[in-house]
Write an enzyme that holds these catalytic residues in place. Sequence first.
Site, PDB file in Angstrom:
ATOM      1  N   ARG A  28       0.830  -1.209   0.000  1.00 41.29           N
ATOM      2  CA  ARG A  28       0.000   0.000   0.000  1.00 41.29           C
ATOM      3  C   ARG A  28       0.865   1.260   0.000  1.00 41.29           C
ATOM      4  O   ARG A  28       0.503   2.276  -0.601  1.00 41.29           O
ATOM      5  CB  ARG A  28      -0.956  -0.036   1.199  1.00 41.29           C
ATOM      6  N   GLY A  95      -1.330 -11.864  -5.147  1.00 37.48           N
ATOM      7  CA  GLY A  95      -2.758 -11.551  -5.204  1.00 37.48           C
ATOM      8  C   GLY A  95      -3.015 -10.112  -4.781  1.00 37.48           C
ATOM      9  O   GLY A  95      -3.883  -9.431  -5.338  1.00 37.48           O
ATOM     10  N   ARG A 123      -6.315 -18.025  -9.453  1.00 38.11           N
ATOM     11  CA  ARG A 123      -7.066 -17.397  -8.360  1.00 38.11           C
ATOM     12  C   ARG A 123      -8.206 -16.513  -8.885  1.00 38.11           C
ATOM     13  O   ARG A 123      -8.066 -15.865  -9.918  1.00 38.11           O
ATOM     14  CB  ARG A 123      -6.107 -16.611  -7.457  1.00 38.11           C
ATOM     15  N   GLN A 170      -8.668  -7.340   0.124  1.00 39.82           N
ATOM     16  CA  GLN A 170      -8.182  -7.004  -1.214  1.00 39.82           C
ATOM     17  C   GLN A 170      -9.317  -6.455  -2.064  1.00 39.82           C
ATOM     18  O   GLN A 170      -9.135  -5.494  -2.811  1.00 39.82           O
ATOM     19  CB  GLN A 170      -7.560  -8.239  -1.877  1.00 39.82           C
ATOM     20  N   ASP A 316      -4.266 -15.610   7.410  1.00 42.17           N
ATOM     21  CA  ASP A 316      -2.976 -16.101   6.894  1.00 42.17           C
ATOM     22  C   ASP A 316      -2.220 -16.935   7.929  1.00 42.17           C
ATOM     23  O   ASP A 316      -1.209 -17.565   7.596  1.00 42.17           O
ATOM     24  CB  ASP A 316      -2.105 -14.919   6.446  1.00 42.17           C
ATOM     25  N   LYS A 343      -6.367 -19.328  -1.666  1.00 43.27           N
ATOM     26  CA  LYS A 343      -5.120 -18.580  -1.409  1.00 43.27           C
ATOM     27  C   LYS A 343      -4.046 -19.043  -2.404  1.00 43.27           C
ATOM     28  O   LYS A 343      -4.378 -19.634  -3.432  1.00 43.27           O
ATOM     29  CB  LYS A 343      -4.677 -18.783   0.043  1.00 43.27           C
ATOM     30  N   ARG A 347      -5.118 -23.970   0.854  1.00 46.65           N
ATOM     31  CA  ARG A 347      -4.382 -24.164   2.118  1.00 46.65           C
ATOM     32  C   ARG A 347      -5.053 -25.167   3.047  1.00 46.65           C
ATOM     33  O   ARG A 347      -4.381 -25.705   3.933  1.00 46.65           O
ATOM     34  CB  ARG A 347      -4.163 -22.823   2.825  1.00 46.65           C
TER      35      ARG A 347
HETATM   36  C1  S3P Z   1      -4.320  -9.133   2.058  1.00 53.65           C
HETATM   37  C2  S3P Z   1      -5.576  -9.591   2.332  1.00 53.65           C
HETATM   38  C3  S3P Z   1      -5.861 -11.020   2.556  1.00 53.65           C
HETATM   39  C4  S3P Z   1      -4.623 -11.819   2.898  1.00 53.65           C
HETATM   40  C5  S3P Z   1      -3.480 -11.502   1.978  1.00 53.65           C
HETATM   41  C6  S3P Z   1      -3.137 -10.022   2.027  1.00 53.65           C
HETATM   42  C7  S3P Z   1      -4.135  -7.694   1.799  1.00 53.65           C
HETATM   43  O1  S3P Z   1      -6.423 -11.547   1.380  1.00 53.65           O
HETATM   44  O2  S3P Z   1      -4.887 -13.195   2.869  1.00 53.65           O
HETATM   45  O3  S3P Z   1      -2.318 -12.248   2.333  1.00 53.65           O
HETATM   46  O4  S3P Z   1      -2.982  -7.212   1.811  1.00 53.65           O
HETATM   47  O5  S3P Z   1      -5.142  -7.011   1.597  1.00 53.65           O
HETATM   48  P1  S3P Z   1      -8.006 -11.444   1.049  1.00 53.65           P
HETATM   49  O6  S3P Z   1      -8.346 -10.040   0.860  1.00 53.65           O
HETATM   50  O7  S3P Z   1      -8.160 -12.233  -0.226  1.00 53.65           O
HETATM   51  O8  S3P Z   1      -8.686 -12.077   2.211  1.00 53.65           O
END
Ligand code: S3P
Length: 429
Positions: A28, A95, A123, A170, A316, A343, A347
């Site tokens: 970010r 991701g 994904r 996310q 996580d 993920k 997992r």
């Molecule tokens: C993250 C949000 C999570 C997390 C990932 C990082 C982020 O994913 O599992 O490792 O930085 O916003 P999701 O938004 O898919 O839950």
Amino acid sequence: MAERVLAPCNKALQGELEIPGDKSISHRAVILGSIANGTTKVSNFLDGEDCMRTVKAFELMGVSIEKQDSTVIIEGKGTSALKEPVEPLYFGNSGTTTRLMLGILSGLPFFTTVYGDASLTKRPMDRVIDPLRAMNASIDGRQDGSYLPLSIRGENLQGISYTLPVKSAQVKSAVLLAGLFANGETKVIEDTPTRNHTENMLEAFGAAISSDGRETTITNIQTLTATNVYVPGDISSAAFFLVAAAIVPGSKLTLKNVGLNRTRTGIIDVLLTMGADLQITNQQISGGEEFGDITITYKELSSTVIEGEIIPRLIDEIPILALLATQVEGTTIIRNAEELRVKETDRIAAVADVLTTLGADIEATVDGLVIHGRKTLTGGEIKSYNDHRIAMMGAIASLIAKDDVIIDDDSSIYISYPNFFDHLQDIIL
Ligand code: S3P
């Protein structure tokens, strides 16, 4: 491919570790620093592969980003200075880069194509494409835009009010970032709070954002103003050593400057519920993010149930918590964690497979795991599934296994914790 053989350890763990920077916050900081006006200095940036994908993407759009060890200096000139990249953007395994960048790219006045590695290509992206299309984004890709590769042509976006159908920071972040470019107000409503680093950092960069923890509203103010960012240690990385100290008798570890944002501290709540001897000291706050030192001393723990609202606060950490559950008395049940299936790998299946191979008594369910403790782990040959958190769980398991633990490929660890094995070595007495 880098196979790793870990011999049985049989030693207590002692010492202090400075946990590397938080992955979510590092991404970010690069994103907002690159679209803001002015110089953003990011300290304790996570020099992992995932975050470098985000850096590279903005470099290809013309942003000057200088990196010296864990300090990153970004010369932001606002979104109007960003250039159409001449080549497709490669997001590797990340991701977070993909989903957050889709929010940004949807509002920039040019064309981009994005793609990733084999895991990322599987994904689901429709979770971000759907709300972004509702904002007038023009995105196309494989299976009608559900999967990478994707192409984006920037459009004039419209604000929306969006209730998250999946508990995903996310997705929330993609919509809020698109909201920076949209006409009118953009609102995201979530029934269960997910990590709020995007909201905290947008506020620090001067965005017009307000949130009550469940409902977040942002309006387009044209420019963000650069600010310096200190990235606290990643609690998701600290988690491996918290559990290491909780399973190796005689251990005592202090993990310094670890992020303690409440939307991320589910693992601390679970450890305390299980009876852990855990202290937090030197608490501080920077850019809306709390951090502090965590000291954990070995103590026998008992089983628990992990479900409901806490799940996004430790999503996580479930692989490493599953390892912990193999070492406590009683049955630990993890439910409502179906997100684990999408993920870096599935997992739920991966954790069940690896821990079964090591001699644990564990069952996979549709949305979680059932783990019967306490079982002596044998050792064995395990697959990392090219997933950093599975590989590190295997490595921590070797601390209590009776025989060698052989990880087929540990290279994924560079995604989030490049100096993991140095740290592991440092604390073995
Ligand atoms: C993250 C949000 C999570 C997390 C990932 C990082 C982020 O994913 O599992 O490792 O930085 O916003 P999701 O938004 O898919 O839950």
